[in-house]
Design an enzyme around this catalytic site. Structure first.
Site, mmCIF file in Angstrom:
data_model
loop_
_atom_site.group_PDB
_atom_site.id
_atom_site.type_symbol
_atom_site.label_atom_id
_atom_site.label_comp_id
_atom_site.label_asym_id
_atom_site.label_seq_id
_atom_site.Cartn_x
_atom_site.Cartn_y
_atom_site.Cartn_z
ATOM 1 N N GLU A 1 0.821 -1.214 0.000
ATOM 2 C CA GLU A 1 0.000 0.000 0.000
ATOM 3 C C GLU A 1 0.857 1.266 0.000
ATOM 4 O O GLU A 1 0.596 2.214 0.738
ATOM 5 C CB GLU A 1 -0.975 -0.011 1.188
ATOM 6 C CG GLU A 1 -1.885 -1.233 1.170
ATOM 7 C CD GLU A 1 -3.034 -1.196 2.171
ATOM 8 O OE1 GLU A 1 -2.814 -0.719 3.294
ATOM 9 O OE2 GLU A 1 -4.141 -1.630 1.812
ATOM 10 N N ASP B 1 -8.903 -9.027 3.075
ATOM 11 C CA ASP B 1 -8.667 -8.063 4.137
ATOM 12 C C ASP B 1 -9.759 -8.043 5.209
ATOM 13 O O ASP B 1 -10.589 -7.141 5.217
ATOM 14 C CB ASP B 1 -8.545 -6.666 3.517
ATOM 15 C CG ASP B 1 -7.888 -5.682 4.464
ATOM 16 O OD1 ASP B 1 -7.450 -6.116 5.535
ATOM 17 O OD2 ASP B 1 -7.816 -4.500 4.116
ATOM 18 N N GLU C 1 -12.808 -3.213 11.699
ATOM 19 C CA GLU C 1 -12.791 -2.311 10.543
ATOM 20 C C GLU C 1 -13.936 -2.583 9.563
ATOM 21 O O GLU C 1 -14.656 -1.670 9.180
ATOM 22 C CB GLU C 1 -11.442 -2.431 9.818
ATOM 23 C CG GLU C 1 -11.382 -1.615 8.539
ATOM 24 C CD GLU C 1 -10.008 -1.670 7.867
ATOM 25 O OE1 GLU C 1 -9.100 -2.327 8.418
ATOM 26 O OE2 GLU C 1 -9.851 -1.052 6.801
HETATM 27 O O1 GCW Z 1 -7.201 -3.170 5.807
HETATM 28 C C1 GCW Z 1 -6.224 -2.303 5.454
HETATM 29 C C2 GCW Z 1 -6.561 -1.101 6.245
HETATM 30 C C3 GCW Z 1 -5.388 -0.188 6.420
HETATM 31 C C4 GCW Z 1 -4.243 -0.989 7.020
HETATM 32 C C5 GCW Z 1 -3.912 -2.126 6.077
HETATM 33 C C6 GCW Z 1 -2.815 -3.040 6.625
HETATM 34 C C7 GCW Z 1 -2.538 -0.308 8.543
HETATM 35 O O2 GCW Z 1 -7.646 -0.445 5.637
HETATM 36 O O3 GCW Z 1 -5.787 0.853 7.267
HETATM 37 O O4 GCW Z 1 -3.107 -0.201 7.280
HETATM 38 O O5 GCW Z 1 -5.032 -2.916 5.890
HETATM 39 O O6 GCW Z 1 -3.158 -4.051 7.203
HETATM 40 O O7 GCW Z 1 -1.656 -2.736 6.458
#
Ligand code: GCW
Length: 683
Positions: free
Chosen positions: A289, A368, A396
């Site tokens: 990311e 995720d 989340e």
């Molecule tokens: O799910 C995503 C989240 C991010 C997070 C990322 C990760 C810390 O939306 O906020 O960043 O995963 O796990 O690295």
């Protein structure tokens, strides 16, 4: 401050009927040796027993009964007729908890293999007392099943928490550590009480200020926080910025194969250990990311992780390298790239190439932390590389601690999933406990759900996820029901109606959340960025690789071998075949693996479209049932807790209704198919 919810499951409420019986056993305490951890254990026992029994444990005199606290090397085992063999086969963190009545003397033995074991024995005893169960006779030998039982904080130093739903950080404010660490200590107590033994104290996304956590600017304070955790047997870790050699060290590169970079990390690690001798190591989100990593220098994960591992090795430090690596700049038009494939495609070929103090940290699902996902095929697929599982306690994608969503049943399914990596008997739980592939290091980590809200977790019932996480990874054989009951008794006491009500809500909540949100394993359909509430096409044309592909005829992602992305083939047989087959694929994951018409008939007998309608109506109804049930125990639970949950349930109902209506309308408009039961679907 509302004390009941602040103390969470360590309230130590006064004992009822069993009080006199307990008092016979608990008058004095004999601590066998001086150590920080034993001191913490003794403090906790004194505090708890004072509060539950009104007894001040006497350190000197031998009262009627006494607690003997220490390690098996310190306690005179012979005196109590205990064989040292008892401790031979248990891990360093294991313990014996035993009541002994001899020559008119009573003793409760809390004997650890090490100090940490003794601490866990102390919390075990306190738990038994609070549950008001018999302690005589008792003889329990316990060892944690997993080696690393870790918590990841996603706290930033400005005080915010990435994906935090419980207020601000208890560690940081205004780009610095906070002055007052009272809550940090109470957090350490909560974590130790459920057996957590490692923590990373900053977000895996390491921004400018946090990069300096490993510099002189902040190391003295990192040390202060670390010592609080160490006293509770919790090893401190830091998330690091892969570009640190440039950003902190002023080098022109962070290339892991550059000699100056290697030296920089070596010196840096040595410096950290001067401050914190029991430092655990680094957790690294690299090339993920948009965060920096070895890819910039045309190097891979192996070179990336190993340079850190080499530096940490002399101090017995570890590198926890996250596998959340995928193309986050995907073009939605590109149907050949499949985010679900990414972790396996990146890491599987690297098996055996990492140094032995590297541990790969892998999210439970390939995408995720959705309400429903298959288990990541990377787990267990590397036989020569240490692996660790990552859960997310923070909700989340599962209601953000506004909606109740108790995740223990989900995690249990993950741990019990049969991978067939080595044939039958290759469950996730025996991969992450290190036994299946004989990993040197392994375990489980999870993203925390706490903040500085008075009740720690925003929604008081979300405390159960933190509690349950610790208990489940201590012993994955515990049932969901056992863990749930335990948490309720510790938190709410023993009123039958209260216990039944809270249990009902918790045990149903995950399925209910699933019902009113994204159907059949498809995931997302949330509002972009913050991820709360429905937005069916919110991520449909985005760069994140998270699509549902709904059109007028059908929905789902084709991940089969023949016509799809081939993701199914990352599983061992028979899993690969099961997921690949439209007939065999379990309903709840159907749309994760297949693109089907709305009229496709599920194993349940319903069509996909009717399933969507039914579950969305039911989901809201079931939230309404939660509300009724909760209202029924007004006056029987602490007022602040009652109001907190009541208010959140109301917000949950609004959210559930919005989900129901948006999802139902969306699919009605796409498909033109009417609800068989003629309920209100807005045209
Ligand atoms: O799910 C995503 C989240 C991010 C997070 C990322 C990760 C810390 O939306 O906020 O960043 O995963 O796990 O690295």
């Amino acid at each position: 401050l509302d004390t009941d919810s602040y103390q969470a499951w360590l309230q130590y409420r006064p004992i009822g009927a069993k009080k006199e019986e307990y008092k016979k056993w608990l008058a004095a305490i004999e601590v066998k040796e001086e150590s920080k951890i034993l001191e913490s254990a003794a403090d906790e026992l004194k505090k708890g027993i004072q509060s539950m029994l009104g007894v001040t444990l006497d350190p000197d005199t031998y009262g009627e009964g006494r607690i003997v606290l220490g390690t098996y090397e310190q306690v005179d085992l012979k005196q109590y007729g205990i064989s040292p063999d008892t401790f031979r086969d248990i891990s360093d963190e294991g313990y014996l908890l035993k009541s002994v009545f001899e020559k008119e003397e009573r003793a409760i033995l809390l004997i650890g293999k090490t100090d940490r074991g003794a601490l866990y024995a102390a919390f075990h005893l306190l738990r038994l007392l609070q549950k008001e169960v018999p302690i005589d006779p008792i003889a329990v030998v316990e060892s944690p099943r997993n080696q690393f039982r870790m918590i990841n904080q996603w706290d930033n130093m400005d005080g915010s928490i990435e994906r935090g739903y419980s207020g601000q950080s208890i560690f940081y404010a205004d780009n610095d550590f906070k002055e007052d660490f009272t809550r940090v200590k109470d957090y350490a107590r909560l974590l130790a009480s459920v057996g957590i033994n490692a923590i990373s104290i900053n977000n895996v996304n390491v921004w400018d200020v946090e990069t300096k956590l490993i510099s002189k600017t902040f190391l003295p304070k990192v040390k202060a926080v670390s010592s609080i955790f160490s006293a509770y047997g919790i090893i401190p870790f830091l998330s690091i910025n892969y570009a640190s050699p440039m950003e902190l060290g002023g080098l022109g590169t962070a290339d892991p194969l550059s000699a100056e970079v290697e030296k920089w990390w070596k010196d840096k690690v040595a410096e950290i250990y001067e401050y914190i001798p029991d430092f655990g190591g680094f957790i690294v989100k690299a090339d993920s990311e948009g965060r920096p990593g070895p890819f910039t220098y045309n190097r891979g994960h192996v070179e990336g992780a190993n340079v850190l591992a080499k530096a940490l090795k002399p101090f017995d430090g570890k590198v926890i390298w996250r596998c959340f690596v995928y193309n986050h700049l995907q073009d939605w038009r590109d149907r050949s790239t499949d985010r679900a494939r990414a972790a396996y495609d990146h890491f599987k070929p690297l098996d055996g190439k990492f140094l032995d103090n590297v541990i790969l940290q892998i999210k439970n699902g390939p995408m995720d932390f959705q309400v429903r996902e298959p288990v990541s095929p990377l787990l267990g697929a590397m036989t020569q590389t240490n692996q660790m599982l990552e859960f997310q306690i923070a909700q989340e994608y599962t209601g953000q601690q506004i909606d109740v969503c108790y995740l223990i049943p989900q995690w249990k399914e993950v741990l019990d999933f049969e991978t067939y990596t080595k044939g039958e008997g290759s469950k996730i739980k025996s991969i992450v406990d290190g036994s299946l592939h004989d990993y040197k290091y392994s375990g489980i980590a999870a993203v925390s759900n706490i903040g500085n809200d008075a009740n720690w977790t925003g929604h008081t019932l979300a405390q159960a996820n933190l509690y349950g996480y610790g208990r489940l990874i201590w012993n994955p054989e515990l049932t969901t029901e056992q863990i749930t009951k335990e948490w309720i008794h510790l938190t709410f006491g023993h009123d039958r109606e209260v216990v039944d009500t809270v249990e009902y809500i918790l045990l149903h909540s995950w399925k209910v959340y699933e019902k009113y949100t994204a159907p059949l394993g498809i995931g997302w359909m949330v509002n972009p960025n913050h991820h709360y509430g429905p937005n069916v096409d919110g991520y449909e044309y985005s760069k994140w690789g998270t699509y549902h592909f709904a059109d007028r005829d059908g929905i789902g992602v084709d991940r089969t071998v023949e016509t799809g992305t081939g993701y199914c083939s990352q599983y061992e047989e028979p899993n690969a075949k099961v997921y690949d087959s439209l007939e065999l694929c379990p309903d709840e994951l159907l749309l994760f693996f297949h693109h089907v018409p709305y009229t496709h008939q599920l194993k349940s007998g319903k069509t996909v479209i009717q399933h969507i309608y039914d579950t969305h109506f039911e989901g809201v109804e079931e939230v309404e049932a939660f509300i009724d049930k909760w209202n029924g125990i007004e006056g029987k639970v602490d007022k602040a807790i009652f109001e907190n949950v009541k208010q959140r349930l109301k917000m949950q109902r609004d959210n559930a209704m919005e989900w129901r209506d948006q999802v139902n309308t969306y699919f009605y408009r796409k498909s033109g198919i009417l609800d068989q039961q003629n309920r209100t679907i807005h045209p």
